[in-house]
Design a protein around this motif. Structure first.
Motif, PDB file in Angstrom:
ATOM      1  N   SER A 185       0.853  -1.196   0.000  1.00 10.74           N
ATOM      2  CA  SER A 185       0.000   0.000   0.000  1.00 10.74           C
ATOM      3  C   SER A 185       0.887   1.243   0.000  1.00 10.74           C
ATOM      4  O   SER A 185       1.862   1.313   0.750  1.00 10.74           O
ATOM      5  N   LEU A 186       0.544   2.181  -0.860  1.00 11.47           N
ATOM      6  CA  LEU A 186       1.356   3.394  -1.003  1.00 11.47           C
ATOM      7  C   LEU A 186       0.506   4.470  -1.662  1.00 11.47           C
ATOM      8  O   LEU A 186      -0.233   4.191  -2.606  1.00 11.47           O
ATOM      9  N   THR A 187       0.627   5.684  -1.144  1.00 16.41           N
ATOM     10  CA  THR A 187      -0.087   6.804  -1.760  1.00 16.41           C
ATOM     11  C   THR A 187       0.926   7.881  -2.114  1.00 16.41           C
ATOM     12  O   THR A 187       1.772   8.241  -1.292  1.00 16.41           O
ATOM     13  N   VAL A 188       0.842   8.376  -3.334  1.00 13.96           N
ATOM     14  CA  VAL A 188       1.747   9.444  -3.771  1.00 13.96           C
ATOM     15  C   VAL A 188       0.910  10.612  -4.271  1.00 13.96           C
ATOM     16  O   VAL A 188       0.019  10.428  -5.107  1.00 13.96           O
ATOM     17  N   SER A 189       1.190  11.790  -3.748  1.00  6.36           N
ATOM     18  CA  SER A 189       0.455  12.994  -4.141  1.00  6.36           C
ATOM     19  C   SER A 189       1.378  13.940  -4.895  1.00  6.36           C
ATOM     20  O   SER A 189       2.607  13.832  -4.780  1.00  6.36           O
ATOM     21  N   PRO A 190       0.806  14.871  -5.640  1.00  4.25           N
ATOM     22  CA  PRO A 190       1.649  15.820  -6.372  1.00  4.25           C
ATOM     23  C   PRO A 190       2.643  16.503  -5.437  1.00  4.25           C
ATOM     24  O   PRO A 190       2.292  16.893  -4.326  1.00  4.25           O
ATOM     25  N   GLY A 191       3.878  16.601  -5.884  1.00  6.22           N
ATOM     26  CA  GLY A 191       4.913  17.257  -5.087  1.00  6.22           C
ATOM     27  C   GLY A 191       5.596  16.362  -4.072  1.00  6.22           C
ATOM     28  O   GLY A 191       6.597  16.771  -3.479  1.00  6.22           O
ATOM     29  N   ASP A 192       5.103  15.156  -3.867  1.00  6.35           N
ATOM     30  CA  ASP A 192       5.719  14.254  -2.880  1.00  6.35           C
ATOM     31  C   ASP A 192       7.122  13.838  -3.309  1.00  6.35           C
ATOM     32  O   ASP A 192       7.447  13.801  -4.500  1.00  6.35           O
ATOM     33  N   ARG A 193       7.945  13.529  -2.317  1.00  8.88           N
ATOM     34  CA  ARG A 193       9.277  12.951  -2.558  1.00  8.88           C
ATOM     35  C   ARG A 193       9.317  11.642  -1.773  1.00  8.88           C
ATOM     36  O   ARG A 193       9.378  11.661  -0.548  1.00  8.88           O
ATOM     37  N   VAL A 194       9.288  10.547  -2.481  1.00  7.71           N
ATOM     38  CA  VAL A 194       9.205   9.231  -1.841  1.00  7.71           C
ATOM     39  C   VAL A 194      10.429   8.414  -2.236  1.00  7.71           C
ATOM     40  O   VAL A 194      10.842   8.439  -3.402  1.00  7.71           O
ATOM     41  N   SER A 195      11.017   7.722  -1.266  1.00  3.77           N
ATOM     42  CA  SER A 195      12.091   6.795  -1.635  1.00  3.77           C
ATOM     43  C   SER A 195      11.719   5.391  -1.204  1.00  3.77           C
ATOM     44  O   SER A 195      11.047   5.188  -0.192  1.00  3.77           O
ATOM     45  N   ILE A 196      12.160   4.438  -2.004  1.00  2.45           N
ATOM     46  CA  ILE A 196      11.938   3.022  -1.690  1.00  2.45           C
ATOM     47  C   ILE A 196      13.286   2.320  -1.788  1.00  2.45           C
ATOM     48  O   ILE A 196      13.932   2.339  -2.840  1.00  2.45           O
ATOM     49  N   VAL A 197      13.709   1.762  -0.652  1.00  2.00           N
ATOM     50  CA  VAL A 197      14.990   1.061  -0.612  1.00  2.00           C
ATOM     51  C   VAL A 197      14.715  -0.430  -0.570  1.00  2.00           C
ATOM     52  O   VAL A 197      13.809  -0.881   0.132  1.00  2.00           O
ATOM     53  N   GLY A 198      15.477  -1.179  -1.305  1.00  4.03           N
ATOM     54  CA  GLY A 198      15.305  -2.630  -1.228  1.00  4.03           C
ATOM     55  C   GLY A 198      16.486  -3.329  -1.848  1.00  4.03           C
ATOM     56  O   GLY A 198      17.110  -2.818  -2.783  1.00  4.03           O
ATOM     57  N   ARG A 199      16.796  -4.491  -1.282  1.00  5.72           N
ATOM     58  CA  ARG A 199      17.880  -5.291  -1.837  1.00  5.72           C
ATOM     59  C   ARG A 199      17.493  -5.856  -3.191  1.00  5.72           C
ATOM     60  O   ARG A 199      16.320  -5.890  -3.552  1.00  5.72           O
ATOM     61  N   SER A 200      18.498  -6.361  -3.873  1.00  5.75           N
ATOM     62  CA  SER A 200      18.269  -7.014  -5.156  1.00  5.75           C
ATOM     63  C   SER A 200      17.282  -8.172  -4.968  1.00  5.75           C
ATOM     64  O   SER A 200      17.414  -8.954  -4.031  1.00  5.75           O
ATOM     65  N   GLY A 201      16.296  -8.232  -5.810  1.00  7.16           N
ATOM     66  CA  GLY A 201      15.326  -9.318  -5.745  1.00  7.16           C
ATOM     67  C   GLY A 201      14.165  -9.051  -4.805  1.00  7.16           C
ATOM     68  O   GLY A 201      13.269  -9.888  -4.644  1.00  7.16           O
ATOM     69  N   SER A 202      14.135  -7.871  -4.188  1.00  4.94           N
ATOM     70  CA  SER A 202      13.065  -7.593  -3.220  1.00  4.94           C
ATOM     71  C   SER A 202      11.748  -7.231  -3.901  1.00  4.94           C
ATOM     72  O   SER A 202      10.708  -7.165  -3.247  1.00  4.94           O
ATOM     73  N   GLY A 203      11.804  -6.958  -5.211  1.00  7.50           N
ATOM     74  CA  GLY A 203      10.565  -6.661  -5.936  1.00  7.50           C
ATOM     75  C   GLY A 203      10.478  -5.231  -6.439  1.00  7.50           C
ATOM     76  O   GLY A 203       9.417  -4.782  -6.879  1.00  7.50           O
TER      77      GLY A 203
END
Ligand SMILES: Nc1ncnc2c1ncn2[C@@H]1O[C@H](COP(=O)(O)OP(=O)(O)OP(=O)(O)O)[C@@H](O)[C@H]1O
Length: 292
Positions: free
Chosen positions: A33-51
């Motif tokens: 679940s994730l919501t992104v709105s205009p102007g947002d700055r979102v980062s997603i960190v994950g190891r190789s193979g995490s999807g």
């Protein structure tokens, strides 16, 4: 931000399961679940193979979830035809990848003009001017006629960023955007992406292995074995998640197709031009004709 739009992208309890040939169903994303709105700055960190790539393909409307809700600008992705999703992606979503994937043998200007061949109206007719302006904005106004192999890595990434952003996307998806760059160049490339996003009011989602890049965002998430978790304190972004593997789904929901119509590699290969595809032809053969 457009009037009345508070959520640009919404994923609710999203699952993505594939059925590899002769193998059990594989759940790659689980309850995301994730919501992104205009102007947002979102980062997603994950190891190789995490999807991460699988998630990026969903956010970029390249794939559909097996279950759960995926909405862009309030519209469920599954209710939008493939062609309409292609148009939406081309006009409203920009991709920045680790591999710059500029077309060799085409100048910086020609590379940046490419997505505008699929635009309409003024954007189409003014494509060379717009591309030149965009290159100016990324500091390469003096290199319009340079071939990619004459540009440094950082300059090539700037051209790639200009190409991704030339249609003014509302959502920028950056997948390891600095992965091929040294630390300083990577830093300035991230500043550039931030700056363009700020100027245009676009939302920026950065997917990265690099905690330092991730910390630049305002909202942080970790993807681990297909499960997305919010990280409240950026100091906790150590990239310390254990090596991930997708889970074998014994009682998985009905598997969706394993052959997504588009893969990231195809966007990079120009089958779907980064930054846009509404036209029929491969982007490697730009429509002839001059700007007017
Ligand atoms: N269509 C598919 N069929 C079978 N397995 C798949 C499919 N797509 C992805 N996978 C597997 O799902 C897992 C997650 O893949 P994904 O490419 O999303 O990871 P990633 O986090 O982007 O990895 P990387 O950082 O190495 O690119 C991997 O184990 C991958 O092999």
């Amino acid at each position: 931000m457009r009037f009345g739009v508070v959520t640009l992208l919404r994923l609710e309890d999203v699952t993505r399961t594939v059925l590899p040939p002769d193998q059990p169903a594989l759940t790659i994303l689980n309850g995301v679940s994730l919501t992104v709105s205009p102007g947002d700055r979102v980062s997603i960190v994950g190891r190789s193979g995490s999807g991460k790539s699988t998630l990026l393909n969903l956010m970029g409307l390249l794939d559909l979830p097996t279950s759960g809700v995926l909405e862009f600008d309030g519209r469920p992705a599954k209710s939008i035809s493939g062609a309409a999703r292609d148009r939406m992606r081309g006009a409203r979503i920009g991709f920045v990848f680790q591999q710059f994937n500029l077309l060799p043998g085409r100048t910086a200007l020609e590379n940046v003009t490419m997505p505008l061949h699929y635009a309409e109206g003024r954007q189409f007719w003014r494509r060379r001017t717009l591309a030149a302006e965009m290159l100016e904005q990324v500091g390469l106004g003096h290199r319009l006629d340079s071939m990619p192999d004459r540009l440094s890595g950082g300059e090539q990434q700037r051209v790639a960023i200009a190409r991704s952003l030339v249609r003014g996307p509302e959502l920028i998806l950056a997948d390891e955007p600095t992965g091929a760059l040294d630390l300083d160049t990577g830093q300035s490339v991230m500043e550039l992406i931030d700056e363009v996003a700020t100027r245009t009011g676009a939302a920026l989602v950065t997917i990265t292995h690099d905690p330092a890049i991730a910390r630049r965002a305002h909202d942080h998430y970790r993807l681990d074995r297909g499960v997305l978790t919010r990280v409240d304190d950026p100091a906790d972004l150590h990239g310390d998640a254990p090596p991930a593997a997708a889970t074998i789904a014994g009682d998985a929901p009905p598997a969706c197709d394993t052959t997504s119509p588009y893969r990231t590699g195809e966007i990079l290969a120009g089958k779907i031009p980064a930054g846009g595809s509404t036209g029929p032809g491969p982007s490697t053969s730009p429509t002839p004709g001059a700007d007017s």
